[in-house]
Motif scaffolding. Sequence first.
Motif, PDB file in Angstrom:
ATOM      1  N   ARG A  24      47.032  41.803  31.705  1.00 27.98           N
ATOM      2  CA  ARG A  24      46.022  42.763  31.257  1.00 27.98           C
ATOM      3  C   ARG A  24      44.740  42.026  30.860  1.00 27.98           C
ATOM      4  N   LEU A  25      44.861  40.902  30.145  1.00 27.25           N
ATOM      5  CA  LEU A  25      43.683  40.112  29.770  1.00 27.25           C
ATOM      6  C   LEU A  25      42.970  39.581  31.015  1.00 27.25           C
ATOM      7  N   LEU A  26      43.742  39.104  31.972  1.00 27.88           N
ATOM      8  CA  LEU A  26      43.175  38.615  33.227  1.00 27.88           C
ATOM      9  C   LEU A  26      42.383  39.721  33.926  1.00 27.88           C
ATOM     10  N   LEU A  27      42.976  40.898  34.032  1.00 21.46           N
ATOM     11  CA  LEU A  27      42.329  42.015  34.712  1.00 21.46           C
ATOM     12  C   LEU A  27      41.086  42.505  33.968  1.00 21.46           C
ATOM     13  N   THR A  30      38.189  38.914  33.536  1.00 18.63           N
ATOM     14  CA  THR A  30      37.748  37.941  34.533  1.00 18.63           C
ATOM     15  C   THR A  30      36.873  38.633  35.564  1.00 18.63           C
ATOM     16  N   THR A  31      35.682  38.087  35.713  1.00 19.91           N
ATOM     17  CA  THR A  31      34.741  38.622  36.679  1.00 19.91           C
ATOM     18  C   THR A  31      34.176  37.464  37.497  1.00 19.91           C
ATOM     19  N   PHE A  32      33.527  37.814  38.570  1.00 18.46           N
ATOM     20  CA  PHE A  32      32.818  36.796  39.326  1.00 18.46           C
ATOM     21  C   PHE A  32      31.591  37.434  39.950  1.00 18.46           C
ATOM     22  N   SER A  33      30.571  36.622  40.131  1.00 18.31           N
ATOM     23  CA  SER A  33      29.316  37.078  40.728  1.00 18.31           C
ATOM     24  C   SER A  33      29.105  36.328  42.024  1.00 18.31           C
ATOM     25  N   PRO A  45      34.933  42.700  39.049  1.00 11.71           N
ATOM     26  CA  PRO A  45      36.265  42.216  38.652  1.00 11.71           C
ATOM     27  C   PRO A  45      36.782  41.181  39.655  1.00 11.71           C
ATOM     28  N   ALA A  46      37.307  40.066  39.155  1.00  9.37           N
ATOM     29  CA  ALA A  46      37.829  39.014  40.031  1.00  9.37           C
ATOM     30  C   ALA A  46      39.218  39.378  40.555  1.00  9.37           C
ATOM     31  N   PHE A  47      39.936  40.211  39.803  1.00  8.06           N
ATOM     32  CA  PHE A  47      41.297  40.601  40.184  1.00  8.06           C
ATOM     33  C   PHE A  47      41.446  42.111  40.070  1.00  8.06           C
ATOM     34  N   GLN A  48      42.385  42.655  40.827  1.00  6.72           N
ATOM     35  CA  GLN A  48      42.631  44.098  40.807  1.00  6.72           C
ATOM     36  C   GLN A  48      44.137  44.339  40.789  1.00  6.72           C
ATOM     37  N   TYR A  49      44.553  45.343  40.035  1.00  5.97           N
ATOM     38  CA  TYR A  49      45.958  45.732  39.990  1.00  5.97           C
ATOM     39  C   TYR A  49      46.148  46.962  40.876  1.00  5.97           C
TER      40      TYR A  49
END
Length: 152
Positions: A24-27, A30-33, A45-49
């Motif tokens: 949950r913390l990761l989701l 964490t972002t990226f540009s 968002p860097a990751f998606q569930y």
Amino acid sequence: KLSMNDYEEWDPVKKVKLGAALIRLLLDHTTFSKPVKHGRSEPEPAFQYSRIRTGEKKFHGYVSVHPDLMNIAVNEEFSMSSTLISPSKLNTRVQPMVVPPNEWTDVNTGGYETIKVPFMRTRHCKTQKDSIHRADLSKVMEGLNVLGNIPW
């Protein structure tokens, strides 16, 4: 002196709850540009569930990485010319420890708790390996043990 063996094993329910909280913390954080001509794009968002149906009432959840971030990882392999991440920040195999390292007692025993690291890198050179085993390295090990006990 605490070691990894001084802690009791967690039951599976606690492990799953901790894992879920970390995911949950990761989701959530964490972002990226993406690199663009003049700077970077808005953070995404860097990751998606996601969940997929595997049966009538059964679903499996999985975490996927942003396609553009995956593309950078695959194509650039975080090289020295990477536009996103400094390679110096990627080597996390032997970073500072939260517990003091094991004391060096011989060339095969000491250092990290969970990773076996050589006393000295020998690049597969038999002469160096033989020399290390024959040499009196007690003072060197003593020095490494002192350095290993200095907190970060």
